[in-house]
Design a protein around this motif. Sequence first.
Motif: not given
Length: 299
Positions: A10-31, A68-74
């Motif tokens: 089921s997951l394979a049928r859903i397109p996914v793209r990785r991104h990064e964005v500047a937040v609070q002076g750091g870089t947040t990775a999200y999908w 959109l699912m980010p990894d929490l800082p840290g």
Amino acid sequence: MTAPHPYADSLARIPVRRHEVAVQGGTTAYWEYGPSAAEHTIVAVHGFRGEHHGLEPVVAHLDGIRVLMPDLPGFGETAPLPGRRHDLAAYAEWLADFVAATAPGAVILGHSFGSIVVAAAVAGGLDTPRVILVNPIGAPALEGPRGILTRLAVFYYWAGAKLPRPIGSAVLRSGLIVRVMSMSMTKTRDRALRRFVHDQHDTYFSRFADRDVLHDAFLASVSNDIRAYAPAIHQPTLLVAAVQDDITPIEAERHLATLFPDAQLVEIDGVGHLIHYETPRPAAKAIRRFLQPSADGTR
């Protein structure tokens, strides 16, 4: 990972793209999952010690919805916030800025510790049309059915922070401790599903940046709950709770629902604090239903 992924097809049928964005002076990775032009966008926040992979089984059943699912800082691939203590206020401010930068006006979802972060952010002014809280922390963890285990966890994280750094870090990343945690939370009797859950925890539960971030986040998770923020959340809110949750008993979840101005509670039987792994399909079904407008146009 070594165990078969029961939701992989089921997951394979859903397109996914990785991104990064500047937040609070750091870089947040999200999908970003699903179609970019979808009618609904959800920003989903994972729980303590986790990262974005944990909520993928739910996403697997939300085809057609942009998530959109980010990894929490840290945690995961997102570095700690520079110069900040990783307390609840820091995470709530980070979430508000992340949403503003990536998906203004999105529906906001939080699981477990993520539910506290979401509640604090929305009560603090994060603009969103609807709120979804899965396995919401609706009572103090120290008062839950496994309050004794929580107190042991307090000592564990305290010791991990106080021991010499190499020893403390090794203790906090101990595969044995991770397995004990996993076994204590898993309710399913399906052996294949249990193997998958344990494998997920083995793979992703120790991807934290350092012991200081982990200790800060743990204290934030056990020192706060949603009750203080619920009255200030006026948006329609969905609570997806587990009948056998050992972190927040279902009676406390039922009471929590009464504290919101506009909330509905969906109870899932036969599962504990791992709705996202063990019963993602009924959780996703409840989310889809919640996102559909009602006859009077209020939902």
